[in-house]
Design a protein around this motif. Structure first.
Motif, short mmCIF file in Angstrom:
data_model
loop_
_atom_site.label_atom_id
_atom_site.label_comp_id
_atom_site.label_asym_id
_atom_site.label_seq_id
_atom_site.Cartn_x
_atom_site.Cartn_y
_atom_site.Cartn_z
N UNK A 1 30.68 52.79 37.82
CA UNK A 1 31.22 52.55 36.49
C UNK A 1 32.60 51.93 36.54
N UNK A 2 33.55 52.61 37.20
CA UNK A 2 34.95 52.19 37.13
C UNK A 2 35.18 50.82 37.74
N UNK A 3 34.53 50.52 38.84
CA UNK A 3 34.74 49.23 39.48
C UNK A 3 34.33 48.09 38.56
N UNK A 4 33.19 48.26 37.88
CA UNK A 4 32.68 47.18 37.04
C UNK A 4 33.47 47.05 35.75
N UNK A 5 33.79 48.18 35.11
CA UNK A 5 34.55 48.05 33.87
C UNK A 5 35.93 47.46 34.18
N UNK A 6 36.47 47.73 35.37
CA UNK A 6 37.77 47.17 35.75
C UNK A 6 37.67 45.66 35.93
N UNK A 7 36.59 45.19 36.55
CA UNK A 7 36.40 43.75 36.74
C UNK A 7 36.21 43.04 35.40
N UNK A 8 35.43 43.63 34.50
CA UNK A 8 35.24 43.03 33.18
C UNK A 8 36.56 42.98 32.43
N UNK B 1 49.29 46.73 27.26
CA UNK B 1 48.21 46.78 28.26
C UNK B 1 48.56 47.83 29.30
N UNK B 2 47.66 48.76 29.55
CA UNK B 2 47.89 49.81 30.54
C UNK B 2 46.85 49.71 31.64
N UNK B 3 47.32 49.71 32.89
CA UNK B 3 46.45 49.57 34.04
C UNK B 3 46.28 50.92 34.73
N UNK B 4 45.11 51.13 35.31
CA UNK B 4 44.83 52.37 36.02
C UNK B 4 45.63 52.43 37.31
N UNK B 5 46.07 53.62 37.66
CA UNK B 5 46.66 53.85 38.97
C UNK B 5 45.57 54.29 39.94
N UNK B 6 45.91 54.30 41.22
CA UNK B 6 44.94 54.73 42.22
C UNK B 6 44.25 53.56 42.88
N UNK B 7 43.06 53.81 43.38
CA UNK B 7 42.38 52.84 44.25
C UNK B 7 41.42 51.91 43.51
N UNK B 8 41.23 52.12 42.24
CA UNK B 8 40.45 51.17 41.44
C UNK B 8 41.34 50.72 40.28
N UNK B 9 41.72 49.45 40.31
CA UNK B 9 42.70 48.96 39.33
C UNK B 9 42.02 48.07 38.30
N UNK B 10 42.20 48.41 37.06
CA UNK B 10 41.72 47.61 35.95
C UNK B 10 42.42 48.08 34.70
N UNK C 1 40.48 41.64 42.27
CA UNK C 1 39.58 42.60 42.91
C UNK C 1 40.02 44.02 42.58
N UNK C 2 39.14 44.83 42.01
CA UNK C 2 39.59 46.15 41.56
C UNK C 2 39.68 47.22 42.63
N UNK C 3 38.98 47.03 43.76
CA UNK C 3 38.73 48.17 44.65
C UNK C 3 39.58 48.13 45.92
N UNK C 4 40.18 49.28 46.22
CA UNK C 4 40.82 49.54 47.51
C UNK C 4 40.13 50.77 48.10
N UNK C 5 39.76 50.70 49.37
CA UNK C 5 39.06 51.81 50.02
C UNK C 5 39.92 52.44 51.10
N UNK C 6 39.66 53.69 51.40
CA UNK C 6 40.41 54.39 52.45
C UNK C 6 39.53 54.67 53.66
#
Length: 423
Positions: free
Chosen positions: A266-273, A405-414, A309-314
């Motif tokens: 969910x989060x990765x795709x809504x962030x890209x959109x 506009x507010x962006x998410x913190x953490x490893x998925x940014x959108x 690109x929304x995703x950062x992985x650990x």
């Protein structure tokens, strides 16, 4: 053992015989020097990480931090790719960088297989999911996704300003994943809470963070038991019935994979959109061109995925070693910034620009190596349909208030909130 016997207790109930992980001190506060004290949870990183990454790529391409118990941040495409492909020295048993490291015994399965799995288990766990995410399977979901996008925009009638993130982008993958898993679509608001707790709440006190995970898995077990009582043709029933090595999946495997699909799907795709709509709202030339040349959208879409690109992985370092000049210790975190890799000028011409007709675009938005996103066909379909419908119905729009506009913190940014003015 019957199917029901596997799910008699919550997967998160403590087991005194299970190995425990390690916790590190929670360190917060402003970053002093991003090369030696980085944190992906800081507001300036959420608002605009690209200048920070560009600076690090030049002066300290593998940054370090003592936060989260110690970790590293490679910023060059070459280094990110090398680590992503190196499963011998880097483990995926935890892919969210936090103040808790799960025990090594959790490998090779991990808590949310297959993304948390190491070889050789990873290959077989991933193979189980492939049938649900082929191009053919995804294409069967397109008509419903398109109709849902239209219904969301229908609700904008008579309004000048709407939240393109909260009222559009975020709803689309929630509906698609709910349908795939067979979850009640009205539970969407709960999914948002689960996502923010898992991905943005990594600095919460341990008791609070564990309570959040318990809430997520309690919900998943309710859905599992409902599917046990009422089997149907969806991904949850498929996972309950699936076999690996001649046996039904362990309950932790079933619920962990469901958690992965719910959170990451969910989060990765809504962030890209949302990021794509943000770009078009602030870049009228690109918006007008896509409205005039809709056939360019698939190419433009790949550029949005590269640039935003929304995703950062650990990953976790397996053993003490020196890697490309960095003295890494066992269980140090590695934060694989695919967004930074995608803006490396050594890999892409005009890397810092958004070029919507870029033809050669081998970006890493869906990851690299064995963990490349299994749902990339689904994500591309949702992104394409969301943008097609929006540009058809709302051809003229702009940022209503850039500061809002507010962006998410953490490893998925959108964008979490994206007020746009229609017309």
């Amino acid at each position: 053992m019957s199917v029901d016997d596997r799910f008699t207790r919550s997967v998160r109930e403590p087991d005194p015989e299970e190995p425990v992980g390690t916790r590190s001190e929670i360190i917060t506060g402003p970053v002093g020097d991003w090369a030696t004290d980085f944190s992906h949870l800081e507001p300036e990183w959420a608002a605009d990480p690209y200048p920070i990454q560009d600076d690090l790529r030049q002066r300290c391409p593998i940054a370090h931090t003592d936060r989260f118990g110690g970790g590293w941040l490679p910023t060059r495409y070459e280094d990110v790719a090398a680590i992503a492909y190196d499963t011998e020295r880097f483990s995926s048993r935890s892919i969210v960088m936090s103040n808790f490291r799960p025990p090594r015994e959790l490998a090779p399965v991990g808590g949310t297989p297959p993304i948390s799995s190491d070889p050789p288990f990873h290959h077989d766990a991933r193979k189980l999911l492939l049938p649900a995410f082929t191009k053919t399977a995804v294409s069967r979901r397109e008509a419903a996704a398109r109709a849902y996008c239209h219904s969301l925009i229908d609700a904008f009638e008579g309004r000048d300003v709407v939240d393109a993130a909260g009222e559009y982008a975020q709803h689309i993958p929630i509906r698609v994943i709910s349908d795939m898993l067979g979850f009640p679509p009205e539970d969407g608001p709960r999914f948002r809470v689960f996502i923010e707790n898992v991905l943005e709440g990594v600095n919460l006190p341990p008791e609070e963070r564990m309570a959040n995970f318990q809430e997520l898995f309690d919900y998943l077990y309710v859905q599992i038991h409902d599917h046990l009582a009422n089997p149907r043709d969806d991904l949850t029933t498929y996972l309950i019935d699936a076999e690996l090595y001649g046996q039904k999946l362990q309950p932790e495997h079933v619920s962990g994979t469901m958690a992965l699909l719910l959170i990451a799907g969910i989060d990765t795709t809504w962030s890209a959109i949302g990021a794509s709509l943000w770009h078009l709202a602030k870049t009228p030339a690109d918006r007008e061109r896509l409205v005039a040349e809709p056939e360019l959208l698939p190419t433009a879409m790949e550029e949005f995925l590269r640039a935003y690109a929304p995703v950062t992985m650990a990953r976790l370092v397996k053993e003490d070693m020196t890697w490309h000049g960095a003295d890494m210790k066992a269980d140090d975190w590695i934060l694989l910034s695919f967004p930074s890799a995608n803006r490396d000028p050594e890999q892409f011409d005009r890397a810092g620009e958004v070029v919507i007709d870029r033809e050669v675009n081998r970006h890493a938005a869906f990851g690299l190596g064995i963990h490349r996103c299994v749902g990339s066909h689904l994500a591309r379909m949702e992104l394409r349909v969301a943008l097609e419908v929006w540009l058809e119905r709302v051809p003229s729009f702009s940022l209503a208030d850039p500061e809002a506009v507010r962006w998410a913190t953490g490893q998925v940014r959108g964008p979490r909130t994206l007020p746009v003015r229609i017309g």
